[in-house]
Design a protein around this motif. Structure first.
Motif, PDB file in Angstrom:
ATOM      1  N   GLY A 155       0.634  -0.894  -0.173  1.00 39.59           N
ATOM      2  CA  GLY A 155       0.009   0.251  -0.116  1.00 39.59           C
ATOM      3  C   GLY A 155       0.836   1.441   0.130  1.00 39.59           C
ATOM      4  O   GLY A 155       0.021   2.289   0.152  1.00 39.59           O
ATOM      5  N   ARG A 156       2.201   0.796  -0.323  1.00 40.20           N
ATOM      6  CA  ARG A 156       2.962   1.909   0.035  1.00 40.20           C
ATOM      7  C   ARG A 156       3.114   2.977  -1.788  1.00 40.20           C
ATOM      8  O   ARG A 156       2.633   2.218  -2.408  1.00 40.20           O
ATOM      9  N   ARG A 157       3.312   4.069  -1.662  1.00 40.98           N
ATOM     10  CA  ARG A 157       3.948   5.333  -2.652  1.00 40.98           C
ATOM     11  C   ARG A 157       5.230   4.868  -3.177  1.00 40.98           C
ATOM     12  O   ARG A 157       5.993   5.412  -1.737  1.00 40.98           O
ATOM     13  N   ILE A 158       6.238   4.143  -3.821  1.00 38.50           N
ATOM     14  CA  ILE A 158       6.718   4.065  -4.131  1.00 38.50           C
ATOM     15  C   ILE A 158       7.669   4.569  -5.295  1.00 38.50           C
ATOM     16  O   ILE A 158       7.569   4.700  -6.726  1.00 38.50           O
ATOM     17  N   LYS A 177       2.487  -4.647  -4.322  1.00 36.90           N
ATOM     18  CA  LYS A 177       2.284  -4.153  -3.528  1.00 36.90           C
ATOM     19  C   LYS A 177       1.592  -2.664  -3.426  1.00 36.90           C
ATOM     20  O   LYS A 177       0.891  -2.174  -2.504  1.00 36.90           O
ATOM     21  N   ALA A 178       2.572  -2.061  -4.131  1.00 33.66           N
ATOM     22  CA  ALA A 178       2.734  -0.747  -4.124  1.00 33.66           C
ATOM     23  C   ALA A 178       0.702  -0.337  -4.312  1.00 33.66           C
ATOM     24  O   ALA A 178       0.085  -0.847  -4.873  1.00 33.66           O
ATOM     25  N   ARG A 240       9.959  18.119 -11.851  1.00 34.26           N
ATOM     26  CA  ARG A 240       8.668  16.920 -11.378  1.00 34.26           C
ATOM     27  C   ARG A 240       8.108  16.696  -9.772  1.00 34.26           C
ATOM     28  O   ARG A 240       9.559  15.938  -9.243  1.00 34.26           O
ATOM     29  N   ALA A 241       7.436  16.390  -9.081  1.00 32.38           N
ATOM     30  CA  ALA A 241       7.140  15.839  -7.793  1.00 32.38           C
ATOM     31  C   ALA A 241       6.020  14.778  -7.962  1.00 32.38           C
ATOM     32  O   ALA A 241       5.676  15.037  -8.228  1.00 32.38           O
ATOM     33  N   LEU A 242       6.941  14.021  -6.803  1.00 29.66           N
ATOM     34  CA  LEU A 242       6.082  12.665  -7.294  1.00 29.66           C
ATOM     35  C   LEU A 242       5.807  12.416  -5.711  1.00 29.66           C
ATOM     36  O   LEU A 242       6.400  12.242  -5.380  1.00 29.66           O
TER      37      LEU A 242
END
Length: 339
Positions: A155-158, A177-178, A240-242
């Motif tokens: 569930g993470r933003r990777i 998983k992400a 750019r921001a991710l």
């Protein structure tokens, strides 16, 4: 640990996959051996860096995770009860073919007739990206260089940064998983196995991975070690921001042979040249196998380390048994000798 020297036929420095299989080959030839490693457990990088990473090029194993491969190798040598000297680093190597003395950083002494260096890349650590404030995010686990448990990334933003096998493999392993997975590289060309590249294209087309190219890491945004976004910049400086809470930079390992480089063994860029047919170094009686060994045509594959372990063991047999001829036998014919 006693104060008495440890006596063995073969001292194997490094208990990764190549070292473990070399121990098996030595034991099959009834050579006494001792596994030595600076880590607290056997397995080398397979266990320390990627225990849950699937490996696809081990013969007869369509896919096997690093920790499982080591468990299988441990089971293979279990009948021989091969002793280990763990959490010891070999500081000194003196003597000659047939009579070596090795000294460890804990004061232990090992006397052996031959030595196999299976030290992998030597001492290793990640190449860290030059980002301001990186330490704070490393301390909280927002920036990590190794994946030990895939479940930790559920569930993470990777953001994964890099263009080689590690970046590709982990992007493919974590995509399911992400919550969101970005793959950042400075050019739209990745270095990987053709099958990995094909799977990457499929994952990108399915929206499971977003390729961010041609970009490179520029800055980290967040407070108190909590990552909020990874800023990337293209070749013209546009940023750019991710939005992300985890950064996994895979820019390779910085390696150091450490004391090995002072033993008199020839080295070339943190590798040890060997004779391809026996894996013997410039020092008679000292052999090198696995990633640390180099020769024309060398492939840094675990399976090649296995082959080198077998060749080294057979080359060592006449050192230990100078008056006995070795009659080659297949394991299917002779089975596993009793310990």
């Amino acid at each position: 640990m006693t104060d008495m020297p440890i006596e063995t036929d073969v001292a194997i420095i490094g208990a990764g996959p190549a070292g473990l299989f070399a121990a098996f080959q030595c034991a099959m030839l009834r050579l006494r051996c001792l596994l030595i490693d600076v880590l607290p457990e056997v397995g080398g990088q397979c266990v320390a860096l990627y225990p849950e990473k699937p490996i696809y090029d081990i013969p007869a194993c369509p896919a096997v995770e690093g920790a499982q491969l080591i468990a299988n190798l441990e089971k293979q040598i279990e009948p021989f009860a091969i002793p280990r000297l763990l959490k010891h680093r070999i500081e000194s190597l003196t003597g000659h073919r047939g009579a070596f003395t090795l000294g460890t950083d804990k004061g232990a002494q090992v006397n052996s007739k031959a030595v196999i260096i299976a030290a992998g890349a030597g001492a290793f650590g990640p190449n860290r990206p030059p980002l301001d404030g990186l330490d704070a995010f490393e301390g909280t686990g927002a920036v990590q260089y190794y994946v030990r448990r895939k479940a930790d990334f559920e569930g993470r933003r990777i953001v994964i940064a890099g263009g080689g096998d590690s970046a590709l493999d982990w992007a493919l392993a974590l995509k399911d998983k992400a919550e969101k997975l970005y793959l950042v590289h400075r050019r739209d060309r990745f270095r990987g196995a053709p099958e990995s590249l094909r799977l990457l294209d499929e994952a990108v087309a399915a929206g499971q991975i977003e390729k961010v190219v041609p970009y490179q890491l520029h800055a980290l945004r967040g407070q108190n070690g909590v990552l909020e976004a990874v800023e990337v910049a293209d070749l013209d400086g546009a940023t750019r921001a991710l939005e992300a809470d985890t950064l996994l930079p895979f820019f390779g390992l910085a390696t150091d042979l450490g004391p090995i480089a002072r033993w008199g063994v020839d080295t070339v860029r943190s590798t040890i040249p060997v004779v391809p047919s026996s894996c013997e170094t410039n020092m008679p009686g000292v052999f090198a196998i696995g990633d640390v060994a180099t020769y024309p045509g060398k492939l840094k594959l675990i399976l090649q380390g296995f082959s080198e372990g077998a060749m080294a063991a057979h080359a060592i047999y006449p050192i230990v048994n100078p008056d006995q001829a070795l009659h080659f036998e297949y394991s299917t014919s002779k089975g596993v000798p009793a310990a």
